[in-house]
Design a protein around this motif. Structure first.
Motif, PDB file in Angstrom:
ATOM      1  N   THR A 150    -118.373  49.919 -11.518  1.00 32.91           N
ATOM      2  CA  THR A 150    -119.643  50.915 -11.023  1.00 32.91           C
ATOM      3  C   THR A 150    -120.149  50.978 -10.252  1.00 32.91           C
ATOM      4  OG1 THR A 150    -118.724  52.346 -13.360  1.00 32.91           O
ATOM      5  CG2 THR A 150    -119.765  52.819 -11.843  1.00 32.91           C
ATOM      6  N   LEU A 151    -119.301  52.060  -9.168  1.00 28.06           N
ATOM      7  CA  LEU A 151    -120.848  52.153  -8.163  1.00 28.06           C
ATOM      8  C   LEU A 151    -121.883  53.231  -8.258  1.00 28.06           C
ATOM      9  CD1 LEU A 151    -122.561  51.014  -5.117  1.00 28.06           C
ATOM     10  CD2 LEU A 151    -120.581  53.215  -4.000  1.00 28.06           C
ATOM     11  N   LYS A 152    -123.006  52.998  -8.398  1.00 31.93           N
ATOM     12  CA  LYS A 152    -124.233  54.281  -9.688  1.00 31.93           C
ATOM     13  C   LYS A 152    -125.303  54.493  -8.030  1.00 31.93           C
ATOM     14  CE  LYS A 152    -124.568  54.681 -13.836  1.00 31.93           C
ATOM     15  NZ  LYS A 152    -125.264  54.120 -14.747  1.00 31.93           N
ATOM     16  N   MET A 153    -125.152  55.964  -7.697  1.00 27.16           N
ATOM     17  CA  MET A 153    -126.371  56.094  -6.985  1.00 27.16           C
ATOM     18  C   MET A 153    -127.602  56.774  -7.543  1.00 27.16           C
ATOM     19  SD  MET A 153    -126.922  58.952  -4.274  1.00 27.16           S
ATOM     20  CE  MET A 153    -127.597  60.533  -5.092  1.00 27.16           C
ATOM     21  N   TYR A 154    -129.570  56.429  -7.188  1.00 27.61           N
ATOM     22  CA  TYR A 154    -129.757  56.348  -7.795  1.00 27.61           C
ATOM     23  C   TYR A 154    -130.786  57.588  -7.208  1.00 27.61           C
ATOM     24  CZ  TYR A 154    -133.241  56.408 -11.578  1.00 27.61           C
ATOM     25  OH  TYR A 154    -134.482  57.100 -13.392  1.00 27.61           O
ATOM     26  N   ASP A 155    -131.439  58.879  -7.301  1.00 26.73           N
ATOM     27  CA  ASP A 155    -132.411  59.329  -6.864  1.00 26.73           C
ATOM     28  C   ASP A 155    -133.789  59.460  -6.955  1.00 26.73           C
ATOM     29  OD1 ASP A 155    -134.483  60.702  -6.002  1.00 26.73           O
ATOM     30  OD2 ASP A 155    -132.716  62.463  -5.093  1.00 26.73           O
ATOM     31  N   PHE A 156    -135.000  57.969  -6.072  1.00 25.20           N
ATOM     32  CA  PHE A 156    -136.240  57.998  -7.172  1.00 25.20           C
ATOM     33  C   PHE A 156    -137.087  59.422  -7.420  1.00 25.20           C
ATOM     34  CE2 PHE A 156    -136.171  54.245  -4.631  1.00 25.20           C
ATOM     35  CZ  PHE A 156    -134.829  54.045  -5.262  1.00 25.20           C
ATOM     36  N   ASN A 157    -136.572  59.959  -6.621  1.00 20.98           N
ATOM     37  CA  ASN A 157    -138.005  61.629  -6.641  1.00 20.98           C
ATOM     38  C   ASN A 157    -136.939  62.735  -7.717  1.00 20.98           C
ATOM     39  OD1 ASN A 157    -139.244  61.143  -4.347  1.00 20.98           O
ATOM     40  ND2 ASN A 157    -138.125  62.206  -3.052  1.00 20.98           N
ATOM     41  N   SER A 158    -135.695  62.637  -8.414  1.00 21.07           N
ATOM     42  CA  SER A 158    -135.717  62.721  -9.392  1.00 21.07           C
ATOM     43  C   SER A 158    -134.690  62.750 -10.538  1.00 21.07           C
ATOM     44  CB  SER A 158    -134.413  64.400  -8.793  1.00 21.07           C
ATOM     45  OG  SER A 158    -133.082  63.509  -8.795  1.00 21.07           O
ATOM     46  N   THR A 159    -135.443  61.131 -10.395  1.00 19.86           N
ATOM     47  CA  THR A 159    -135.154  60.320 -11.292  1.00 19.86           C
ATOM     48  C   THR A 159    -133.460  60.578 -12.016  1.00 19.86           C
ATOM     49  OG1 THR A 159    -135.917  61.803 -13.597  1.00 19.86           O
ATOM     50  CG2 THR A 159    -137.431  59.296 -11.960  1.00 19.86           C
ATOM     51  N   THR A 160    -132.747  61.082 -11.412  1.00 21.89           N
ATOM     52  CA  THR A 160    -130.687  61.287 -11.674  1.00 21.89           C
ATOM     53  C   THR A 160    -130.241  60.082 -11.297  1.00 21.89           C
ATOM     54  OG1 THR A 160    -131.073  62.558  -9.828  1.00 21.89           O
ATOM     55  CG2 THR A 160    -131.570  63.915 -12.000  1.00 21.89           C
ATOM     56  N   GLU A 161    -129.324  60.100 -11.906  1.00 24.07           N
ATOM     57  CA  GLU A 161    -128.126  59.083 -10.884  1.00 24.07           C
ATOM     58  C   GLU A 161    -127.126  59.625 -11.570  1.00 24.07           C
ATOM     59  OE1 GLU A 161    -126.592  56.616 -14.933  1.00 24.07           O
ATOM     60  OE2 GLU A 161    -129.304  55.879 -14.927  1.00 24.07           O
ATOM     61  N   THR A 162    -126.315  59.226 -10.405  1.00 29.54           N
ATOM     62  CA  THR A 162    -124.805  59.529  -9.426  1.00 29.54           C
ATOM     63  C   THR A 162    -123.727  58.690  -9.636  1.00 29.54           C
ATOM     64  OG1 THR A 162    -125.780  61.479  -8.725  1.00 29.54           O
ATOM     65  CG2 THR A 162    -123.009  61.321  -8.222  1.00 29.54           C
ATOM     66  N   VAL A 163    -122.667  58.966 -10.639  1.00 29.12           N
ATOM     67  CA  VAL A 163    -122.079  57.585 -10.275  1.00 29.12           C
ATOM     68  C   VAL A 163    -121.113  58.095  -9.342  1.00 29.12           C
ATOM     69  CG1 VAL A 163    -119.469  56.882 -11.687  1.00 29.12           C
ATOM     70  CG2 VAL A 163    -121.375  56.870 -13.314  1.00 29.12           C
ATOM     71  N   VAL A 164    -120.699  57.103  -7.922  1.00 29.17           N
ATOM     72  CA  VAL A 164    -119.986  58.038  -7.150  1.00 29.17           C
ATOM     73  C   VAL A 164    -118.992  57.314  -6.998  1.00 29.17           C
ATOM     74  CG1 VAL A 164    -120.223  57.146  -4.182  1.00 29.17           C
ATOM     75  CG2 VAL A 164    -122.327  56.801  -6.054  1.00 29.17           C
ATOM     76  N   GLY A 165    -118.400  56.340  -7.843  1.00 22.83           N
ATOM     77  CA  GLY A 165    -117.184  56.199  -7.416  1.00 22.83           C
ATOM     78  C   GLY A 165    -116.312  54.389  -8.231  1.00 22.83           C
ATOM     79  N   SER A 166    -115.699  53.544  -8.491  1.00 20.47           N
ATOM     80  CA  SER A 166    -114.970  52.851  -8.619  1.00 20.47           C
ATOM     81  C   SER A 166    -114.315  51.515  -7.850  1.00 20.47           C
ATOM     82  CB  SER A 166    -115.082  52.478 -10.282  1.00 20.47           C
ATOM     83  OG  SER A 166    -113.533  52.768 -10.575  1.00 20.47           O
ATOM     84  N   HIS A 167    -114.911  50.245  -8.582  1.00 27.42           N
ATOM     85  CA  HIS A 167    -113.048  49.090  -8.041  1.00 27.42           C
ATOM     86  C   HIS A 167    -112.650  49.045  -9.217  1.00 27.42           C
ATOM     87  CE1 HIS A 167    -114.439  47.815  -3.980  1.00 27.42           C
ATOM     88  NE2 HIS A 167    -115.806  48.190  -4.358  1.00 27.42           N
ATOM     89  N   ASP A 168    -111.292  48.300  -8.609  1.00 28.20           N
ATOM     90  CA  ASP A 168    -110.526  47.633  -9.961  1.00 28.20           C
ATOM     91  C   ASP A 168    -111.383  46.527 -10.920  1.00 28.20           C
ATOM     92  OD1 ASP A 168    -108.528  49.974  -9.445  1.00 28.20           O
ATOM     93  OD2 ASP A 168    -107.459  48.538  -8.614  1.00 28.20           O
ATOM     94  N   GLN A 169    -111.992  46.094 -10.111  1.00 29.46           N
ATOM     95  CA  GLN A 169    -112.998  45.183 -10.829  1.00 29.46           C
ATOM     96  C   GLN A 169    -114.044  45.061 -10.476  1.00 29.46           C
ATOM     97  OE1 GLN A 169    -111.141  40.587 -10.282  1.00 29.46           O
ATOM     98  NE2 GLN A 169    -108.637  42.063 -10.631  1.00 29.46           N
ATOM     99  N   ALA A 170    -114.545  44.713 -10.797  1.00 28.07           N
ATOM    100  CA  ALA A 170    -116.356  43.756 -11.106  1.00 28.07           C
ATOM    101  C   ALA A 170    -117.316  44.300  -9.478  1.00 28.07           C
ATOM    102  CB  ALA A 170    -116.988  42.694 -11.061  1.00 28.07           C
ATOM    103  N   ILE A 171    -118.511  45.147  -9.201  1.00 26.68           N
ATOM    104  CA  ILE A 171    -118.764  44.999  -7.262  1.00 26.68           C
ATOM    105  C   ILE A 171    -119.984  43.470  -7.954  1.00 26.68           C
ATOM    106  CG2 ILE A 171    -120.179  46.643  -6.203  1.00 26.68           C
ATOM    107  CD1 ILE A 171    -118.770  49.351  -7.669  1.00 26.68           C
ATOM    108  N   ARG A 172    -119.249  43.099  -6.552  1.00 31.02           N
ATOM    109  CA  ARG A 172    -119.929  42.055  -6.270  1.00 31.02           C
ATOM    110  C   ARG A 172    -121.302  42.191  -5.560  1.00 31.02           C
ATOM    111  NH1 ARG A 172    -123.273  39.517  -6.255  1.00 31.02           N
ATOM    112  NH2 ARG A 172    -124.063  36.377  -5.770  1.00 31.02           N
TER     113      ARG A 172
END
Length: 327
Positions: free
Chosen positions: A79-101
């Motif tokens: 899973t690719l996550k985005m994190y916003d430091f100011n609002s301390t919120t995370e968003t799942v942006v999308g994914s791959h079929d296997q691990a993201i290296r």
């Protein structure tokens, strides 16, 4: 190891292997650290405190800054996550079929690039977090690096693909590593002329992107991170490379616990730091080249792990011109 003004350990280090350390785009103050303990941590290295941390469901293999207030991270949860430091919120942006290296931000196209063990890279648009392209690679992606608009991908099977972010319709160059063993890390020269590639077998190659014969004549490889002990040469993986953006010199970190700094153009080693307590798993110079973050983690290179596995630490080292500037 004594702490000094030039080097200190970060407090609250991760609780398992450190996979990546990355400084912020325009500051030598903020450092992102991803770990096998499923977390991403943001440190203020000037005050030596952990500002925040967020989690994935499984170990995190890489992280990057998009700008001063957003990070992107990926790992074994695919899973690719985005994190916003100011609002301390995370968003799942999308994914791959296997691990993201590998995860990198490209200012040239304002996009996030991910490389996965599913043998693809993907380009993501951070403005409306979504995937804008999937690009097939020759094998599992192990490492990748940006060279301006060129995008260099190192995979299993010693393959290297060079893409152009302005035209991802086809592969611009298909290459093979000039080293005989598995690729561990690729980092591009800040002057955008080429890249440095390291392998699991104590070797580093300096490669050039220009395919003309006279430029290709300049490429070379050298041995490093090898230790003679009791008459036997022990050969260690070279896990990490980071460039000094001002001087085009680079640091390498190996499983021998050493960090070396090299002048790639003049083919010489500028310095070697003291030996660290564990393998060097990741390195990152700050954008101004004054600070080097050094991640030390036991990387399970031995079939039988030692009884006392060394603790995971990030060292912050203030480096001098004497250590980093070509002589």
């Amino acid at each position: 190891m004594t702490e000094s003004r030039t080097e200190f350990k970060l407090k609250n280090p991760p609780e398992d292997g450190i996979s990546s350390v990355k400084f912020g785009p325009n500051s030598s103050q903020f450092l992102l650290v991803s770990s096998w303990d499923n977390t991403v941590r943001l440190y203020d290295v000037i005050t030596n405190n952990m500002r925040l941390k967020y989690s994935h469901d499984r170990p995190v293999l890489d992280v990057c800054f998009q700008d001063a207030v957003h990070s992107y991270s990926g790992g074994l949860d695919n899973t690719l996550k985005m994190y916003d430091f100011n609002s301390t919120t995370e968003t799942v942006v999308g994914s791959h079929d296997q691990a993201i290296r590998a995860v990198e931000y490209s200012p040239e196209v304002n996009g996030i690039l991910t490389g996965s063990w599913d043998a693809t890279t993907k380009l993501w648009d951070p403005r409306s977090p979504r995937c804008v392209g999937t690009y097939t690679q020759p094998d599992k992606v192990f490492t990748m690096s940006l060279c301006g608009e060129k995008f260099v991908v190192g995979t299993a099977g010693r393959k290297v693909y060079v893409w152009d972010l302005r035209n991802m319709g086809y592969v611009h160059q298909r290459r093979e590593s000039s080293l005989k063993y598995q690729t561990r890390c690729i980092r591009c020269f800040p002057n955008k002329q080429g890249y440095v590639l390291s392998s699991i077998e104590g070797r580093v190659a300096v490669e050039y992107l220009d395919t003309s014969p006279e430029v290709q004549k300049k490429k070379y490889a050298f041995k490093c991170h090898r230790l003679k002990e009791g008459g036997i040469e022990h050969i260690h993986p070279v896990n990490a490379i980071s460039f000094h953006t001002g001087y085009n010199t680079f640091a390498t970190g190996g499983s021998d616990g050493y960090v070396n700094i090299w002048d790639g153009f003049n083919k010489k080693r500028l310095c070697q730091f003291h030996r660290y307590s564990a393998s060097i798993s990741s390195l990152c110079f700050s954008h101004d080249g004054t600070v080097l973050a050094i991640a030390c983690s036991y990387m399970y290179e031995q079939e039988i792990p030692p009884e006392n596995v060394p603790e995971d630490n990030v060292f912050i080292r203030y480096v001098s011109d004497q250590e980093t500037k070509p002589k």
